[in-house]
Enzyme design. Structure first.
Site, PDB file in Angstrom:
ATOM      1  N   ILE A 195       0.875  -1.088  -0.039  1.00 44.73           N
ATOM      2  CA  ILE A 195       0.104  -0.061   0.092  1.00 44.73           C
ATOM      3  C   ILE A 195       0.952   1.124  -0.083  1.00 44.73           C
ATOM      4  CG2 ILE A 195      -1.840   1.337   1.348  1.00 44.73           C
ATOM      5  CD1 ILE A 195      -2.464  -1.660   2.488  1.00 44.73           C
TER       6      ILE A 195
ATOM      7  N   ASP B 253      12.031   2.428   5.002  1.00 43.28           N
ATOM      8  CA  ASP B 253      11.626   0.950   4.738  1.00 43.28           C
ATOM      9  C   ASP B 253      12.764   0.134   5.413  1.00 43.28           C
ATOM     10  OD1 ASP B 253       8.876  -0.292   2.952  1.00 43.28           O
ATOM     11  OD2 ASP B 253      10.335  -1.538   3.806  1.00 43.28           O
TER      12      ASP B 253
ATOM     13  N   SER C  82      -7.177  -1.113  10.332  1.00 40.97           N
ATOM     14  CA  SER C  82      -7.933  -2.402   9.539  1.00 40.97           C
ATOM     15  C   SER C  82      -9.336  -2.454   9.976  1.00 40.97           C
ATOM     16  CB  SER C  82      -6.984  -3.377   9.655  1.00 40.97           C
ATOM     17  OG  SER C  82      -7.640  -4.742   9.495  1.00 40.97           O
TER      18      SER C  82
ATOM     19  N   TYR D 146      -2.392  -9.571  15.661  1.00 40.89           N
ATOM     20  CA  TYR D 146      -2.472  -8.686  14.783  1.00 40.89           C
ATOM     21  C   TYR D 146      -3.499  -7.480  14.998  1.00 40.89           C
ATOM     22  CZ  TYR D 146      -3.425  -6.230  10.298  1.00 40.89           C
ATOM     23  OH  TYR D 146      -3.698  -5.374   9.436  1.00 40.89           O
TER      24      TYR D 146
ATOM     25  N   LYS E 281      -3.451  -3.315  16.197  1.00 48.20           N
ATOM     26  CA  LYS E 281      -4.195  -2.458  15.328  1.00 48.20           C
ATOM     27  C   LYS E 281      -5.135  -1.550  16.353  1.00 48.20           C
ATOM     28  CE  LYS E 281      -1.956  -2.629  11.445  1.00 48.20           C
ATOM     29  NZ  LYS E 281      -1.328  -1.500  11.023  1.00 48.20           N
TER      30      LYS E 281
ATOM     31  N   PHE F 161     -10.707  -1.902   4.383  1.00 46.83           N
ATOM     32  CA  PHE F 161     -11.073  -3.154   4.230  1.00 46.83           C
ATOM     33  C   PHE F 161     -10.153  -4.171   3.730  1.00 46.83           C
ATOM     34  CE2 PHE F 161     -15.150  -3.018   6.530  1.00 46.83           C
ATOM     35  CZ  PHE F 161     -14.878  -1.928   7.065  1.00 46.83           C
ATOM     36  N   ASN F 162     -10.482  -4.957   2.491  1.00 47.89           N
ATOM     37  CA  ASN F 162      -9.606  -5.767   1.973  1.00 47.89           C
ATOM     38  C   ASN F 162      -8.728  -5.282   0.581  1.00 47.89           C
ATOM     39  OD1 ASN F 162     -11.059  -7.494   3.673  1.00 47.89           O
ATOM     40  ND2 ASN F 162     -10.023  -9.327   2.703  1.00 47.89           N
TER      41      ASN F 162
ATOM     42  N   ASN G   2      -3.243 -14.235   1.360  1.00 51.05           N
ATOM     43  CA  ASN G   2      -4.372 -13.385   1.045  1.00 51.05           C
ATOM     44  C   ASN G   2      -4.894 -14.126  -0.085  1.00 51.05           C
ATOM     45  OD1 ASN G   2      -2.885 -10.949   2.334  1.00 51.05           O
ATOM     46  ND2 ASN G   2      -4.872 -11.320   3.158  1.00 51.05           N
TER      47      ASN G   2
HETATM   48  N1  UFG Z   1      -9.454 -17.235   1.268  1.00 49.50           N
HETATM   49  C1  UFG Z   1      -9.414 -18.539   0.674  1.00 49.50           C
HETATM   50  N2  UFG Z   1      -8.330 -19.042   0.208  1.00 49.50           N
HETATM   51  C2  UFG Z   1      -7.114 -18.688   0.341  1.00 49.50           C
HETATM   52  C3  UFG Z   1      -7.122 -17.497   0.788  1.00 49.50           C
HETATM   53  C4  UFG Z   1      -8.392 -16.776   1.426  1.00 49.50           C
HETATM   54  O1  UFG Z   1     -10.706 -19.282   0.521  1.00 49.50           O
HETATM   55  O2  UFG Z   1      -6.094 -19.309  -0.204  1.00 49.50           O
HETATM   56  C5  UFG Z   1     -10.544 -16.657   1.675  1.00 49.50           C
HETATM   57  C6  UFG Z   1     -10.504 -16.429   3.175  1.00 49.50           C
HETATM   58  O3  UFG Z   1     -10.971 -17.623   4.014  1.00 49.50           O
HETATM   59  C7  UFG Z   1     -11.568 -15.220   3.435  1.00 49.50           C
HETATM   60  C8  UFG Z   1     -11.343 -14.650   2.043  1.00 49.50           C
HETATM   61  O4  UFG Z   1     -10.623 -15.469   1.130  1.00 49.50           O
HETATM   62  O5  UFG Z   1     -12.681 -15.866   3.206  1.00 49.50           O
HETATM   63  C9  UFG Z   1     -10.460 -13.401   2.124  1.00 49.50           C
HETATM   64  O6  UFG Z   1      -9.402 -13.780   3.039  1.00 49.50           O
HETATM   65  P1  UFG Z   1      -7.922 -12.746   2.928  1.00 49.50           P
HETATM   66  O7  UFG Z   1      -6.896 -13.604   3.607  1.00 49.50           O
HETATM   67  O8  UFG Z   1      -7.327 -12.169   1.530  1.00 49.50           O
HETATM   68  O9  UFG Z   1      -8.257 -11.720   3.710  1.00 49.50           O
HETATM   69  P2  UFG Z   1      -8.960 -11.529   5.144  1.00 49.50           P
HETATM   70  O10 UFG Z   1     -10.210 -10.944   5.269  1.00 49.50           O
HETATM   71  O11 UFG Z   1      -8.825 -12.980   5.938  1.00 49.50           O
HETATM   72  O12 UFG Z   1      -7.827 -10.735   6.148  1.00 49.50           O
HETATM   73  C10 UFG Z   1      -7.658  -9.361   5.601  1.00 49.50           C
HETATM   74  C11 UFG Z   1      -6.154  -8.657   5.786  1.00 49.50           C
HETATM   75  C12 UFG Z   1      -5.873  -8.735   7.270  1.00 49.50           C
HETATM   76  C13 UFG Z   1      -7.135  -7.803   7.927  1.00 49.50           C
HETATM   77  C14 UFG Z   1      -8.518  -8.653   7.587  1.00 49.50           C
HETATM   78  C15 UFG Z   1      -9.603  -7.533   8.296  1.00 49.50           C
HETATM   79  O13 UFG Z   1      -5.377  -9.773   5.220  1.00 49.50           O
HETATM   80  O14 UFG Z   1      -4.731  -7.966   7.275  1.00 49.50           O
HETATM   81  O15 UFG Z   1      -8.621  -8.623   6.323  1.00 49.50           O
HETATM   82  O16 UFG Z   1     -10.675  -8.644   8.245  1.00 49.50           O
HETATM   83  F1  UFG Z   1      -6.731  -7.825   9.262  1.00 49.50           F
END
Ligand code: UFG
Length: 354
Positions: free
Chosen positions: A27, A46, A139, A163, A167, A192-193, A213
């Site tokens: 980001i 960084d 977040s 984590y 935050k 959000f994401n 992710n």
């Molecule tokens: N997912 C899969 N398969 C994967 C990876 C993810 O099905 O291989 C699903 C997860 O189960 C979830 C969705 O995709 O339902 C999104 O998952 P991410 O890991 O991309 O994102 P998250 O919502 O879990 O987490 C993100 C950020 C965090 C933050 C969080 C806040 O990565 O830093 O949102 O809700 F804290």
């Protein structure tokens, strides 16, 4: 002392220096480009623990200024002090932090050390050098598992992981620090994401090793680096059974930081909090379909077990950001999957050449 970069600054005759911690990250790098395009002079700090040094070259290619950057950890106060003394810093955007939910569960101390320690040291220097404008990278994880959706900024905060805890506590630390400092103003942006990449295809998310992710896992699977995507559960109480998230294009997210900096000139209150999302929920299966439809790539995936700690659904109420920050997302999930795929191919070509 002379400041050689004062001749730059686009439309602004009196450009402001903005310290961007974690400015080489996912980001951070997009925000540096957005700041520069809007006449600010970013200074990247960084330590490259989670980013590549060659990002600097790629950022440089996208901006009209000579890039100012330092390889320093946020906890190295001595070296940071040198940067604060060298430049008349007007504002700080603090991204530098560890961000893997699963890693934080296994190694909470790493998160307490880096995410709490980094913030303390940056605030200490801000106080010493009277830098009063501070944007913090927070977040939606601070909402924990919300009782209803969409979530707005008045919802109670909680946490589901170390984590998320960092935050939540970081936000409180900034609020308490602000109360102790006359003139200090801060905007807390609850992302959000974030997904997607710069439209040039040269900046994007480069996870070290196996991605946590969803979208990086999808692009790496389509590129043949991962065998198949596992969708973590299709038995949630959602229309297609998979989890729902609010996926925000990283370029829109970067713009939100520029708006936040602009507004810190004269904010209505010393602390402001904004949700930064699209206001629209997208399920895991929908994201897979968007990817397939917009790239023409067929994705190999299977349905697996639920991932521990996942919440079924969350998306943002964005009214406050639209009204008070005058920011609204512009790009779509379709744009994001196209840009992320472009970036995946750029990275593959680059690695093949190396
Ligand atoms: N997912 C899969 N398969 C994967 C990876 C993810 O099905 O291989 C699903 C997860 O189960 C979830 C969705 O995709 O339902 C999104 O998952 P991410 O890991 O991309 O994102 P998250 O919502 O879990 O987490 C993100 C950020 C965090 C933050 C969080 C806040 O990565 O830093 O949102 O809700 F804290």
């Amino acid at each position: 002392m002379s400041f050689p970069f004062l001749i730059f600054g686009g439309m602004n005759n009196n450009p402001k220096y903005i310290l961007v911690t974690g400015g080489a990250g996912y980001i951070g790098s997009h925000t540096v480009v957005a700041l520069s395009k809007r006449g600010y002079i970013p200074i990247i700090i960084d330590d490259f623990r989670n980013s590549n040094r060659d990002v600097l070259e790629r950022i440089s290619a996208l901006v009209d200024q000579e890039l100012i950057h330092f390889s320093i950890s946020c906890q190295n106060k001595e070296r940071l002090r040198g940067v604060f003394s060298q430049f008349p810093i007007w504002g700080i955007i603090h991204f530098a932090a560890d961000k893997s939910v699963s890693e934080s569960v296994e190694n909470p101390l790493k998160y307490f050390d880096n995410n709490m320690g980094g913030l303390v040291s940056i605030l200490e220097l801000a106080s010493e050098h009277e830098v009063n404008n501070f944007v913090f990278s927070s977040s939606c994880t601070v909402y924990g598992e919300p009782k209803k959706i969409p979530v707005d900024e008045s919802f109670p905060v909680s946490h589901n992981s170390p984590y998320g805890y960092t935050k939540k506590v970081n936000e409180e630390m900034i609020e308490q620090f602000a109360a102790s400092q006359s003139g200090f103003k801060s905007t807390l942006l609850r992302y959000f994401n974030p997904i997607g990449a710069h439209e040039s295809g040269t900046l994007g998310e480069e996870p070290n090793g196996k991605p946590d992710n969803l979208l990086p896992y999808i692009t790496q699977t389509a590129a043949g680096i991962r065998e198949e995507l596992t969708i973590f559960g299709d038995d949630y109480d959602t229309p297609d059974g998979t989890c729902i998230r609010d996926y925000i294009h990283v370029v829109d997210l970067a713009e939100a930081h520029v708006e936040a900096m602009n507004q810190l000139e004269n904010p209505p209150t010393p602390i402001q909090v904004f949700n930064i999302g699209t206001g629209k929920g997208t399920s895991v299966l929908e994201l897979v379909k968007y990817f397939e439809k917009n790239t023409g790539e067929k994705l190999k995936y299977k349905i697996g077990k639920r991932r521990k700690g996942d919440i079924p659904a969350i998306f943002a109420n964005t009214e406050k950001a639209e009204k008070d920050l005058r920011w609204k997302s512009r790009l779509t999930v379709e744009d994001a999957v196209i840009d992320a795929w472009k970036f995946e191919q750029f990275i593959r070509n680059k690695r093949n050449r190396e």
